[in-house]
Design a protein around this motif. Structure first.
Motif, PDB file in Angstrom:
ATOM      1  N   PRO A  73       0.747  -1.224   0.042  1.00 46.00           N
ATOM      2  CA  PRO A  73       0.060  -0.053  -0.095  1.00 46.00           C
ATOM      3  C   PRO A  73       0.914   1.240   0.169  1.00 46.00           C
ATOM      4  N   ARG A  74       0.293   2.258  -0.548  1.00 46.44           N
ATOM      5  CA  ARG A  74       0.964   3.786  -0.473  1.00 46.44           C
ATOM      6  C   ARG A  74       0.739   4.182   1.061  1.00 46.44           C
ATOM      7  N   ARG A  75       1.546   4.211   1.644  1.00 50.01           N
ATOM      8  CA  ARG A  75       1.454   5.077   3.250  1.00 50.01           C
ATOM      9  C   ARG A  75       1.677   6.521   3.206  1.00 50.01           C
ATOM     10  N   VAL A  76       0.471   7.151   3.879  1.00 54.37           N
ATOM     11  CA  VAL A  76       0.743   8.571   3.898  1.00 54.37           C
ATOM     12  C   VAL A  76       0.654   9.012   5.406  1.00 54.37           C
ATOM     13  N   TYR A  77       1.184   9.943   5.514  1.00 51.34           N
ATOM     14  CA  TYR A  77       1.141  10.343   7.182  1.00 51.34           C
ATOM     15  C   TYR A  77       0.169  11.259   7.076  1.00 51.34           C
ATOM     16  N   GLU A  78      -1.193  10.976   7.535  1.00 52.46           N
ATOM     17  CA  GLU A  78      -2.328  11.638   8.042  1.00 52.46           C
ATOM     18  C   GLU A  78      -2.918  11.225   9.720  1.00 52.46           C
ATOM     19  N   PRO A  79      -2.193  11.973  10.686  1.00 50.66           N
ATOM     20  CA  PRO A  79      -2.605  11.448  11.859  1.00 50.66           C
ATOM     21  C   PRO A  79      -4.033  11.748  12.256  1.00 50.66           C
ATOM     22  N   GLY A  80      -4.954  12.675  11.781  1.00 48.47           N
ATOM     23  CA  GLY A  80      -6.198  12.876  11.858  1.00 48.47           C
ATOM     24  C   GLY A  80      -7.256  11.982  11.122  1.00 48.47           C
ATOM     25  N   HIS A  81      -6.850  11.148  10.279  1.00 50.76           N
ATOM     26  CA  HIS A  81      -7.714  10.375   9.219  1.00 50.76           C
ATOM     27  C   HIS A  81      -7.988   9.113  10.277  1.00 50.76           C
ATOM     28  N   PRO A  82      -9.541   8.710  10.218  1.00 55.05           N
ATOM     29  CA  PRO A  82      -9.998   7.788  10.946  1.00 55.05           C
ATOM     30  C   PRO A  82      -9.301   6.438  10.875  1.00 55.05           C
ATOM     31  N   ASP A  83      -8.899   6.209   9.540  1.00 57.33           N
ATOM     32  CA  ASP A  83      -8.030   4.828   9.403  1.00 57.33           C
ATOM     33  C   ASP A  83      -6.579   4.862   9.677  1.00 57.33           C
TER      34      ASP A  83
END
Length: 133
Positions: A73-83
């Motif tokens: 998978p393409r990993r993206v830093y988004e700490p506020g994302h529910p997933d």
């Protein structure tokens, strides 16, 4: 002549399925959950073609829709994302839109080539009937 039309038709159906699969990939480029709602990125799908054989002779195109199961998978830093995981990374499908658009263009051209073959076959059939009449 009918055998030729059957082969051309199988090519049209196969390319249409390829375009549908590409559209599904593009539509799910940001999908982070599966159908049951579990956190799992969408897995890219692709169409594999093979020659349909009848009595040892090519008789058209067969296809299978396959899933790229081992795609990272393409990993993206988004700490506020529910997933997001405990480190703040979200796993997105590893789908390259440029690749998908190029594949769609190629499938579209192949579809057009099959239509041109069908039209030529139809003209040859018409000319043959005129000669025989």
């Amino acid at each position: 002549m009918f055998k030729t039309i059957d082969i051309i038709t199988s090519g049209l159906v196969a390319q249409r399925q390829r375009l549908n699969t590409i559209a599904e990939n593009v539509a799910n480029v940001n999908t982070t959950r599966d159908a049951e709602g579990n956190v799992a990125p969408f897995q890219r799908r692709f169409v594999a073609f093979s020659a349909e054989k009848t009595e040892g002779k090519a008789a058209g195109v067969e296809f299978d829709v396959l899933q790229a199961a081992n795609a990272e998978p393409r990993r993206v830093y988004e700490p506020g994302h529910p997933d997001a995981d405990q480190n703040g990374y979200v796993d997105y499908p590893n789908i390259n839109l440029v690749t998908e658009f190029v594949n769609a263009l190629e499938a579209s051209r192949a579809y057009e080539a099959n239509i041109a073959s069908f039209n030529t076959t139809q003209k040859i059939g018409d000319m043959t009937l005129r000669i025989l009449a």
